[in-house]
Design an enzyme around this catalytic site. Structure first.
Site, PDB file in Angstrom:
ATOM      1  N   THR A   2       5.755 -16.875   1.767  1.00 38.26           N
ATOM      2  CA  THR A   2       6.011 -15.635   1.035  1.00 38.26           C
ATOM      3  C   THR A   2       4.701 -14.931   0.730  1.00 38.26           C
ATOM      4  O   THR A   2       3.640 -15.408   1.085  1.00 38.26           O
ATOM      5  CB  THR A   2       6.770 -15.941  -0.277  1.00 38.26           C
ATOM      6  OG1 THR A   2       7.349 -14.744  -0.749  1.00 38.26           O
ATOM      7  CG2 THR A   2       5.875 -16.528  -1.336  1.00 38.26           C
ATOM      8  N   GLY A 158       3.977  -7.534   4.569  1.00 40.09           N
ATOM      9  CA  GLY A 158       5.270  -7.678   5.236  1.00 40.09           C
ATOM     10  C   GLY A 158       5.261  -7.198   6.676  1.00 40.09           C
ATOM     11  O   GLY A 158       6.014  -7.704   7.515  1.00 40.09           O
ATOM     12  N   CYS A 161       2.766 -10.397   8.292  1.00 41.49           N
ATOM     13  CA  CYS A 161       3.138 -11.808   8.140  1.00 41.49           C
ATOM     14  C   CYS A 161       4.625 -12.010   8.440  1.00 41.49           C
ATOM     15  O   CYS A 161       5.475 -11.390   7.802  1.00 41.49           O
ATOM     16  CB  CYS A 161       2.822 -12.269   6.718  1.00 41.49           C
ATOM     17  SG  CYS A 161       3.316 -13.979   6.401  1.00 41.49           S
ATOM     18  N   THR A 164       6.996 -12.995   5.470  1.00 44.67           N
ATOM     19  CA  THR A 164       7.081 -12.047   4.355  1.00 44.67           C
ATOM     20  C   THR A 164       7.958 -10.882   4.794  1.00 44.67           C
ATOM     21  O   THR A 164       7.764 -10.345   5.879  1.00 44.67           O
ATOM     22  CB  THR A 164       5.666 -11.530   3.993  1.00 44.67           C
ATOM     23  OG1 THR A 164       4.854 -12.638   3.604  1.00 44.67           O
ATOM     24  CG2 THR A 164       5.719 -10.516   2.863  1.00 44.67           C
TER      25      THR A 164
END
EC number: 3.4.25.2
Length: 175
Positions: A2, A158, A161, A164
């Site tokens: 995350t 986001g 990754c 994410t």
């Protein structure tokens, strides 16, 4: 994993995180709430790592906050001590960012308590380095609010990754 990021700017502290829960290379859930308010809404906390482990740590940290009348640093240090010495806790795989109106901290998976650099920006998780870099650039080069910086940093993480997503939970103090 995350991404969790925290920015402190102009009297505000903001903690935000994405909502993706992964099991290996599979997305299990896309709308998890990894950022929460603790201690009657006076403390923000976000986690990266194992979800069940993080909820255990949230509960333990909230107990420490109650025990120490909301003193963030003392509560974090006491949790870290327990984390290091308790066999069951040592197996937990998670990290926390915690913040109140005065200070922000990272509590690591090995029981360390880390204070931020002078810029008061923290980030953890698989996309943490991307979010940290973005937040530092935005703080240094824009007049955006802490909330806007957290949101833009999470969006950048986001986009880069794979662990994410762009379903964010963002909390701030003061309201």
């Amino acid at each position: 994993m995350t991404t969790i990021v925290s920015v402190r700017r102009k009297g505000q502290v903001v903690v935000g995180g994405d909502g993706q829960v992964s099991l290996g290379n599979t997305v299990m859930k896309g709308n998890a709430r990894k950022v929460r308010r603790l201690y009657n809404g006076k403390v923000l906390a976000g986690f990266a790592g194992g979800t069940a482990d993080a909820f255990t740590l949230f509960e333990l940290f909230e107990r420490k906050l109650e025990m120490h009348q909301g003193h963030l640093l003392k509560s974090a240090v006491e949790l870290a001590k327990d984390w290091r010495t308790d066999r069951a806790l040592r197996k937990l795989e998670a990290m926390l960012i915690v913040a109140d109106e005065k200070e922000s901290l990272i509590i690591t998976g090995i029981g360390d308590v880390v204070q931020p650099e002078e810029d008061q920006i923290l980030a953890i998780g698989s996309g943490g380095n991307y979010a940290l870099s973005a937040a530092r650039a935005l703080v240094e080069n824009t007049e955006l609010s802490a909330h806007e910086i957290v949101e833009k940093s999470l969006r950048i993480a986001g986009d880069i990754c794979v662990f994410t997503n762009t379903n964010f939970t963002i909390e701030e103090l003061p309201n």
